[in-house]
Design a protein around this motif. Structure first.
Motif: not given
Length: 714
Positions: A346-350, A446-447, A387-396
């Protein structure tokens, strides 16, 4: 203003109020005209050509769906066609009010006709249809032809409710109230409202983002930017002649008090502990809002009829201490999406959802420690997601229509080291640059920026900068295309007298945005690196569809240093995305819906044959049931909204003019189902996380190139 509203609400049936402009409005129009024709980014001449545009814009603003005026009215209005410029030059607002008074009469006539039509039977075995979108249709030649249009409209309104399962008597009552309220809402309009419509028709004849803000509009604009106001924390709406509590804002004074509930009807408002209770039955909602708003720590008393109590009462008086109300639904928020990779990990994405670029300007100027800012909130959310360990980010940024230019710049600064963010060209040709001078980044991983056709202005500045710097990828739809800069001009500052009334503000276009690569976001918008399948023609939405919009252009690029080249990563990520589009059930449903939407929506009409409408309902219901059966086997649950893509079109609603929006439309229920586009954005970013390994990226890019070359794809 309040007394006038109350008087109009109690007028006998058939009486009409002929509104006239005031001396204050003439004075305001004089100042506004000079500013609009001398300070706009676009060279503007007050001449016959502009006069024609103003007349057409004003008529369209009043009757956009061509449902009230008839051709003889439009012909009569042509006497003003080349006179609006002269009228404005001499502060003569009579033409605008003459046209409005005809409009008011026509609405009254249509309401009376519609209510009378309800007393006659409907025959749903006649094979005929109703053209609900008349924006491009010819004007009805006369009242008889308009009667026929409205006969079909009323028939369609009745059929919609019948198909929804309502009983005959209930349908008649609901529609009679609707048409009565249509008349009432127009009768409640005041001279200030007509002035506001006309000045905006003038402003938008120059350029679509130039506008006049009344004093009340200016106040609401400030509230929307700082995400707070002083009041009780309740959203108000209209129910017949009553002001209704639509929603109590969580955490606000009314919510903390606990006595005021959604559905309660406000019948009177009093100030302080012993102030006179003012009856507000029949008042406009915004006038009631003005009474309820007030300074922090003051008391307001509301006499309300609870939702479960009839109009005869009994009523209840609730006293609430006003306080600052935070409009949290417009603030940035976050969530985490877990994406399962091919290897089962599982990969966490914020995900950070930003509805608007907000900034409490006054709080910042006063250096308050807790002033609201979208950049501050996003920075905090990034820290929490890390802090929750996300590896990538999406700005919606879907549906984000913009906001503060400063916030677009500082928010970009969270994702680049330092450098120019946007270029701004003023009307005199001077180019300035808004820059991020703060070194370092809040997020270096990654963004992706998720956008749609309603992402505009500051959203486009941010998305374009992220794209130009190679700092992340843009996914979704082509954006709105608003690349112009507006400044607020307080008209009171131009008054020659110190005791002048509040005249409002002009939001006037005075500059244009340009990307750091030199291209404009104006008209074209930002084109996504990975484009999602969407319905409709892109040329029919956004800036490119607006009258008088400025064209796309470009200037020299700014001096900036890209963070990287994402071309190969975009190619591989898009390749994986396209594979999912063709292979996964959810996307096949989406593509099917889009194809159906594009094929049928262009008709702009709906059948009034009950058997045909029921057959169509049955077909769509069978389609939904089939999908539900298949959805049970999907690992992530249903990802596609099963709402009929044609539902809004087939409702056959009038595209209403001022104050004529249907008030019986149910609020959208909160949809807790997964969001396909958001989840797919997370999957794309998860692919980017995996492709951050340069060796893997090279390998997959080579494999993709070999495969597409073998299939003959260029």
């Amino acid at each position: 203003m309040v007394a006038t509203s109350t008087a109009w609400a109690s007028l006998p049936e058939g009486d009409a109020v002929q509104l006239q402009p005031s001396m204050e409005q003439r004075f305001t129009s004089n100042i506004a005209t000079k500013l609009l024709t001398n300070w706009h980014y676009k060279t503007t001449k007050l001449d016959d050509q502009l006069s024609e545009a103003i007349l057409d814009s004003y008529i369209e603003m009043l009757d956009p769906n061509r449902s009230y005026f008839v051709a003889t009215d439009i012909s009569e209005f042509q006497r003003f066609r080349h006179g609006m410029d002269d009228a404005l030059r001499h502060s003569n607002l009579t033409p605008a009010f003459d046209i409005y008074n005809v409009y008011s009469d026509r609405v009254r006539e249509r309401a009376e006709h519609a209510r009378a039509r309800l007393e006659q039977p409907f025959d749903f075995t006649v094979d005929e249809d109703y053209e609900y979108d008349r924006t491009e249709a010819p004007w009805a030649l006369n009242s008889q032809e308009l009667d026929e249009i409205w006969r079909k409209r009323v028939k369609n309104d009745y059929l919609r409710l019948k198909l929804a399962g309502k009983e005959h008597d209930d349908i008649l009552k609901l529609l009679d109230e609707r048409y009565e309220n249509m008349d009432r809402r127009v009768a409640e309009l005041e001279s200030d409202d007509i002035f506001n419509y006309f000045m905006n028709a003038f402003a938008q004849s120059i350029e679509p983002h130039t506008a006049y803000l009344s004093p009340r509009g200016s106040e609401n604009f400030e509230i929307s930017m700082k995400l707070s106001l002083e009041g009780i924390g309740a959203l108000l709406g209209r129910e017949s002649e009553y002001t209704r509590i639509e929603r109590v804002v969580p955490g606000g004074p009314a919510d903390q008090d606990g006595r005021l509930k959604a559905g309660d009807r406000v019948v009177a408002v009093g100030q302080d502990a012993d102030g006179k209770m003012v009856d507000v039955v029949g008042w406009r909602v915004d006038d009631v809002v003005d009474l309820i708003r007030g300074p922090k720590d003051s008391v307001v008393r509301l006499e309300v009829l609870p939702e479960d109590v009839g109009v005869e009462g009994p009523s209840t008086v609730i006293d609430i201490v006003r306080n600052e109300v935070k409009l949290e639904e417009q603030a940035a928020s976050s969530r985490v999406i877990e994406v399962e990779q091919d290897n089962g990990e599982l990969t966490k994405i914020g995900v950070i959802d930003l509805p608007v670029f907000y900034l409490d300007f006054n709080g910042m100027a006063q250096n308050l420690p807790d002033y609201r800012s979208s950049t501050r909130d996003v920075h905090r959310l990034i820290d929490e997601l890390e802090a929750e360990g996300v590896e990538g980010l999406v700005i919606d940024l879907r549906n984000n229509g913009g906001g503060s230019l400063l916030e677009a710049t500082t928010l970009t600064g969270l994702f680049i080291d330092r450098g120019p963010v946007v270029q701004v060209k003023s009307s005199n040709g001077r180019v300035s640059t808004e820059e991020d001078d703060d070194p370092g980044m809040a997020w270096e991983g990654p963004l992706a920026v998720l956008v749609n056709r309603y992402s505009a202005s500051a959203s486009e500045i941010f998305a374009a900068a992220i794209q130009d710097y190679g700092r992340g990828i843009v996914i979704g739809e082509p954006t709105f295309g608003k690349g112009t800069v507006q400044s607020l001009m307080d008209l009171d500052q131009y008054s020659m007298t110190s005791d002048s009334p509040q005249m409002g503000q002009l939001k006037i276009t005075q500059a244009q945005f340009f990307r750091v690569n030199g291209g404009s976001t104006q008209n074209r918008g930002v084109l996504p690196d990975i484009r999602f399948p969407t319905a409709g023609d892109p040329q029919e939405y956004g800036e490119r569809s607006l009258d008088n919009a400025l064209p796309w252009t470009e200037i020299d690029a700014a001096s900036y240093q890209p963070a990287g080249d994402l071309e190969r990563m975009v190619a591989v990520a898009d390749f994986h995305f396209q594979d999912r589009v063709t292979s996964e059930q959810e996307f096949r449903w989406l593509l099917d819906d889009i194809e159906e939407y594009n094929a049928e929506y262009a008709e702009h009409r709906v059948s009034l044959l009950e058997t045909e409408r029921r057959a169509d309902m049955d077909r769509r219901e069978a389609k939904r049931e089939e999908r539900k059966a298949l959805e049970a086997g999907l690992a992530d649950g249903p990802l596609v909204d099963d709402t009929d893509p044609l539902a809004a079109a087939e409702q056959g609603e009038d595209i209403a003019g001022p104050e004529l929006d249907d008030e019986d439309a149910a609020e959208d229920e909160e949809d807790d189902r997964p969001d396909l586009m958001l989840r797919e954005s997370a999957r794309i970013v998860a692919d980017m996380v995996e492709l951050s390994d340069s060796q893997l990226l090279t390998q997959q890019f080579s494999q993709m190139t070999d495969k597409t070359s073998g299939e003959g794809i260029n």
